[in-house]
Scaffold this active site. Structure first.
Site, PDB file in Angstrom:
ATOM      1  N   LYS A   1       0.813  -1.210   0.000  1.00  0.00           N
ATOM      2  CA  LYS A   1       0.000   0.000   0.000  1.00  0.00           C
ATOM      3  C   LYS A   1       0.850   1.266   0.000  1.00  0.00           C
ATOM      4  O   LYS A   1       2.053   1.242   0.253  1.00  0.00           O
ATOM      5  CB  LYS A   1      -0.977  -0.029   1.184  1.00  0.00           C
TER       6      LYS A   1
ATOM      7  N   ARG B   1      -3.933 -10.037   4.489  1.00  0.00           N
ATOM      8  CA  ARG B   1      -4.394 -10.000   3.095  1.00  0.00           C
ATOM      9  C   ARG B   1      -3.221  -9.510   2.243  1.00  0.00           C
ATOM     10  O   ARG B   1      -2.746  -8.386   2.417  1.00  0.00           O
ATOM     11  CB  ARG B   1      -5.594  -9.052   2.974  1.00  0.00           C
TER      12      ARG B   1
END
Length: 299
Positions: free
Chosen positions: A234, A268
């Site tokens: 991210k 995840r």
């Protein structure tokens, strides 16, 4: 420090999710990301074609993933609108084919009740909702079908632009949101052992917000439900390390290990094989598992 001392006091830690059983007191589950979207922030459409999505899912399981998360609607506001029927067409065929090939847990990444119902009918075990069960009818679908739910924090939800998100105290506000939405889930008839929470790193949050959430993650995990973190590649990792999209694996692994130490139990991720190795090593150091092979050190 022992693994027991790090336990977040999880509600129903031993859970059967789909066809697999997990002990979240002593185990971390690895969720592989498979997106059937042309604009996902990391894979940029590499798994948009049906066969490629199925191949990516089965390969992830072969690499050690316990779980596959299949999505057809990106979180980003920078996407063309798709209707419910198109989203179902994106996710349901992948779920059906992956279900036929593996006993791994399958979740659908959606905030729409019609898509969730179709996904469960195709074989999904869990509804992964980045809108925090705010869409009318979604909690009811989960309760009716018996599916698990992942309740995620975001301010605007998928496809909605939020300019310059601000918080007085991001961790306290995220924790308060999750408690409120879990309460709504329970009132809708979703069983406690079906609920997982996710603080939503980078979802309507800047780098400082996501770092603070990671630093104080115990305040989220102490809510009591198994906590999922979705940190993989991210922007907060890229901005912290000044790394482009394809060079964030090491930062992701470091942030995931810190999150495990602070109570996260589901990761995840995009890079399954590297994550499996780092997680199994972390579990061994914590005393949750032994070496896979006997020692060859005879010195």
């Amino acid at each position: 420090m022992s693994g027991e001392e790090l336990s977040p006091g999880i509600i129903a830690p031993v859970r059967r999710i789909g066809r697999r059983e997990f002990d979240f007191e002593r185990q971390v589950a690895i969720m592989a990301i498979v997106n059937r979207t042309p604009n996902s922030f990391h894979d940029q459409g590499r798994t948009f074609e049906l066969d490629r999505a199925v191949e990516a899912a089965t390969r992830a399981v072969d690499e050690g993933a316990d779980w596959v998360d299949i999505g057809g609607f990106a979180f980003s506001a920078a996407q063309a609108h798709i209707d419910v029927a198109e989203e179902i067409d994106r996710v349901a065929p992948v779920i059906a084919r992956v279900r036929a090939a593996t006993d791994a847990v399958i979740s659908v990444d959606t905030h729409r009740p019609e898509v969730a119902r179709a996904a469960v009918e195709a074989g999904a075990d869990v509804i992964n909702d980045t809108n925090g069960l705010r869409e009318p009818g979604l909690a009811e679908v989960a309760a009716e079908t018996g599916a698990g739910v992942i309740v995620t924090h975001s301010l605007g939800g998928p496809g909605r632009r939020v300019f310059r998100p601000s918080y007085a105290d991001v961790v306290s506000e995220v924790a308060g949101f999750l408690r409120e939405r879990v309460s709504a889930a329970l009132k809708a008839g979703i069983l406690p052992e079906k609920i997982i929470i996710d603080p939503g790193h980078d979802l309507n949050k800047n780098t400082f917000h996501s770092l603070e959430l990671t630093r104080r993650l115990e305040e989220i995990t102490s809510i009591g439900y198994p906590t999922l973190v979705a940190l993989s590649n991210k922007d907060f990792i890229g901005e912290t390390l000044d790394r482009p999209q394809g060079e964030r694996k090491e930062g992701t692994i470091a942030a995931n290990v810190v999150s495990i130490l602070k109570g996260a139990r589901i990761l995840r991720v995009h890079d399954v094989a590297a994550t499996v190795a780092s997680v199994r090593m972390t579990e061994a150091v914590l005393g949750w598992r032994g070496p896979v092979a006997p020692s060859h050190n005879l010195a």
